[in-house]
Scaffold this active site. Structure first.
Site, mmCIF file in Angstrom:
data_model
loop_
_atom_site.group_PDB
_atom_site.id
_atom_site.type_symbol
_atom_site.label_atom_id
_atom_site.label_comp_id
_atom_site.label_asym_id
_atom_site.label_seq_id
_atom_site.Cartn_x
_atom_site.Cartn_y
_atom_site.Cartn_z
ATOM 1 N N HIS A 228 0.815 -1.214 0.000
ATOM 2 C CA HIS A 228 0.000 0.000 0.000
ATOM 3 C C HIS A 228 0.851 1.268 0.000
ATOM 4 C CE1 HIS A 228 -3.766 -2.261 1.674
ATOM 5 N NE2 HIS A 228 -3.299 -2.767 0.537
ATOM 6 N N ASP A 314 8.493 5.415 0.367
ATOM 7 C CA ASP A 314 8.479 6.720 1.043
ATOM 8 C C ASP A 314 7.353 6.840 2.061
ATOM 9 O OD1 ASP A 314 6.342 6.755 -0.670
ATOM 10 O OD2 ASP A 314 6.886 8.594 -1.707
ATOM 11 N N ARG A 387 -7.041 2.347 1.996
ATOM 12 C CA ARG A 387 -7.309 0.983 2.443
ATOM 13 C C ARG A 387 -6.957 0.756 3.912
ATOM 14 N NH1 ARG A 387 -3.884 -0.971 -2.696
ATOM 15 N NH2 ARG A 387 -2.811 0.925 -1.996
#
Length: 735
Positions: A228, A314, A387
């Site tokens: 994700h 990141d 999510r």
């Protein structure tokens, strides 16, 4: 009122509803203008209908499993604008082709009536021209010090890096996207229905689960957390067919963007028939691709999909990948550089994620799950990735890293009281980004891709190479990095301080942990969940026990509606994206390409599995790449087979080497800072941000005589002294 509030929240989060376009100007062929105007209305009406329908279901607490997945996979902000532009272009070309054919009474392609000048004008007024134009160089302050939120240069593309792959023979038009419903494939074999494949190959029982003997469930959930950070391929925003107006959720007819999953005869859960299917939606298209359906741009111009996230490690799942969302997630009420936290609830005095500003009912599952009509519902949480509420174990990791950001920011302010809020935020975000780079390469990937790939591709840092494109490959996002779906346990364990079952809040069946943030708020917070992740094993994805029922039969099931099947969705998504088949990717990786059952049995080290695969697919060439990848036996010391080891290692090799701000690149951090970061551990982050007092030294390995539970007091802290600035007269500088 709710619609007004929705619109205001869209503006707060930068969710653009209708993009601005320039005046159409004059076309060489006036038919092009009429087709654009009609296409724009078709798309806008479909988007408006879909948004209104979603709000209606949410308000009435009628969110069905496919609604839940679709709402999680909606494009937002600038990505939504980009998707709308691509839909304008695609539908204009479709109408142009249809109307030209009708007018000329013969088969015409869009290229027969669309001049180069018309295409340029059409690209401009749809908004696509701005999407395919090379980005301008940024000259923002501190651009050489801090990573931008958008990492602009690599934002709007999940390129199929491996363009050299040959297209599977005989694939029509949009490629394997046409193969979802039994069309003929290689050697005249039929592509099997994905639900039939799921039933015949993936099906298992939860009581047959084999536990991993080495790795914890944290490996699985950390993989999802990391995914994700890197990939989010949104669905089309429309639930209504652009060509005939059908509602994809109420019909089993295939019509863009509807790609329903048919139910095969004798299905153990469904009754088969023309009106019974699992609703599914195409991934949103990207401008500048997909014109080959209209014979424009040649066969090389296949439809591509958008990656709405940055391609770098990141922690964009913490901070966001769009500027407006990133700004919303910050606490701007003080000068501490902090992230926003929940203003209503705490977890034993510790911070929780903030609630989503739009108080919708998608996470209002408590009454239905507990059968308590008096239970208080809470909104969904909000984070850098939509999510965040997908399951409570994932939510607990999100919460952990939110707290770590704020802990670091407070420590840095004590060290450097002269720093302003922006410096504190950016320096903390920079350290957090380095954390994930260290944890992924040092701690996670060796458990996944195995010894050989680590030695050959992911060993010592080779330095930054500006010629390396770190963009996320379509096959990585759509297939390879979905391997861990076979490593998810059917239960999320919650353990007490002694790493035993929590008697007050026992472990939760996975299918009862979807979209349930109230479990974090009202059922003891995140400590017991984190102990469950580091104290219990992952599921072992064996060839005879592949995917648990919680994912294959009960995905997002809240009420008595058609639950989703994650295995079927994975294969349908690969066909939608026109991914070449199993052997094409093995060839790319320099692996053998089995041609018959005997050779496939050698690759799989399983004669029965090879037989069952070829009974379905006819030839190994046709096997869906996700299925073929997860079916392979593991490489040494890894948890994927040779194909996915190659694809995953190659992607991370590019992510690292193509990142100018990689933490090991000289000049990004000082030598002292790099040394300190290299000693950071996930165990220490757990200790610093929870009430947990003992942890395994390595949270990815099972507790054993070699990986004992140790007191948090024995886990090394991150030494922040290397971030203290020294003052030289009226100036400051890093020490």
């Amino acid at each position: 009122f709710l619609l007004e509030m929705l619109l205001s929240v869209f503006l707060v989060l930068g969710i653009c509803l209708i993009p601005a376009h320039s005046n159409p100007g004059d076309f060489d062929n006036p038919l092009v203008r009429r087709c654009f105007e009609d296409a724009k209305k078709l798309v806008d009406d479909a988007y408006t209908y879909s948004r209104a329908k979603s709000l209606e279901r949410v308000r009435r607490e009628m969110v069905r499993p496919h609604d839940a997945l679709r709402l999680l996979k909606q494009p937002r902000g600038d990505t939504r604008t980009a998707v709308r532009s691509a839909d304008y272009m695609r539908q204009t070309l479709r109408l142009l082709q249809e109307r030209s054919h009708h007018a000329h009474k013969r088969s015409l392609n869009a290229t027969d009536v669309l001049s180069e000048n018309d295409l340029a004008k059409l690209s401009e007024i749809t908004g696509c021209e701005a999407r395919v134009r090379p980005p301008r160089c940024l000259t923002l302050p501190n651009i050489n010090i801090y990573r931008t939120i958008t990492s602009q240069r690599f934002k709007t593309r999940t390129s199929l890096d491996h363009q050299q792959l040959p297209a599977p023979a005989g694939r029509p038009g949009e490629g394997r996207a046409a193969a979802c419903c039994g069309e003929r494939a290689i050697n005249a074999a039929l592509f099997p229905q994905v639900r039939q494949v799921s039933n015949n190959i993936l099906r298992t029982t939860d009581d047959g689960v084999v536990n991993d003997s080495q790795f914890t469930h944290m490996v699985t959930l950390f993989g999802q957390w990391n995914d994700h950070d890197l990939t989010f391929t949104p669905f089309s925003p429309s639930i209504r067919s652009f060509s005939n107006g059908l509602d994809c959720t109420e019909s089993c007819e295939r019509s863009e963007p509807c790609i329903p999953i048919p139910i095969p005869p004798g299905d153990p859960r469904f009754t088969d028939g023309p009106d019974n299917c699992i609703p599914a939606f195409r991934s949103a298209p990207v401008c500048g691709t997909g014109y080959s359906a209209y014979n424009f741009g040649g066969e090389a111009n296949k439809r591509e999909q958008i990656n709405a996230l940055t391609a770098f490690l990141d922690l964009s799942q913490v901070y966001g990948s769009e500027d407006k969302l990133a700004l919303y997630l910050r606490d701007l009420t003080n000068d501490g550089g902090l992230l926003r936290v929940n203003s209503e609830f705490r977890d034993n005095g510790r911070e929780l994620l903030p609630f989503h500003p739009l108080n919708v009912n998608m996470c209002a599952t408590r009454k239905r799950v507990t059968n308590d009509t008096n239970a208080r519902e809470v909104p969904c949480f909000i984070a850098g990735d939509v999510r965040v509420d997908e399951n409570i174990a994932l939510t607990s990791i999100h919460t952990l890293f939110l707290r770590e950001h704020n802990r670091l920011a407070r420590e840095l302010k004590r060290l450097n009281p002269q720093w302003d809020s922006e410096t504190l935020y950016q320096e903390t975000r920079k350290i957090m980004g380095a954390y994930t780079q260290v944890f992924v390469f040092r701690d996670y990937l060796p458990h996944i891709v195995g010894t050989e790939a680590m030695r050959r591709q992911l060993g010592r840092y080779p330095g930054y190479n500006p010629k390396v494109d770190p963009s996320i490959a379509n096959v990585f996002a759509t297939a390879a990095y979905r391997f861990a779906h076979l490593a998810i346990q059917p239960v999320l364990s919650r353990l007490d301080a002694n790493y035993r079952e929590d008697t007050q809040f026992p472990s939760v069946p996975l299918f009862k942990a979807f979209s349930t943030p109230w479990r974090i708020v009202f059922e003891g917070g995140i400590d017991s969940l984190l102990r469950g992740l580091v104290g219990r094993p992952a599921k072992l994805g064996t060839q005879d026990h592949m995917m648990v029922n919680a994912l294959r039969e009960k995905l997002f099931v809240f009420v008595e509606h058609v639950a989703l099947d994650l295995g079927s969705l994975n294969m349908q998504r690969g066909r939608d994206h026109a991914l070449p088949g199993y052997n094409a990717w093995r060839k790319l990786c320099g692996l053998s390409q089995p041609r018959n059952q005997q050779e496939l049995a050698v690759v799989m080290n399983n004669t029965d599995l090879a037989r069952r695969l070829l009974e379905l697919y006819g030839t190994p060439d046709n096997i869906d790449v996700w299925l073929g990848g997860v079916a392979e036996p593991f490489v040494r010391n890894g948890r994927v087979g040779p194909l996915f080891s190659c694809l995953i290692a190659t992607q991370f090799q590019k992510i690292r080497q193509g990142d100018r701000l990689w933490y090991e690149n000289p000049g990004v951090f000082s030598t002292r800072q790099r040394v300190a970061l290299s000693r950071a551990t996930l165990s220490r982050i757990i200790c610093d941000n929870t009430g947990i007092t003992s942890v395994p030294t390595d949270p990815f390995d099972l507790i054993s005589s070699r990986n004992r539970l140790v007191s948090c007091s024995r886990i090394e802290r991150l030494n922040l002294s290397a971030w203290r600035e020294r003052r030289c007269g009226n100036t400051t500088g890093p020490k």
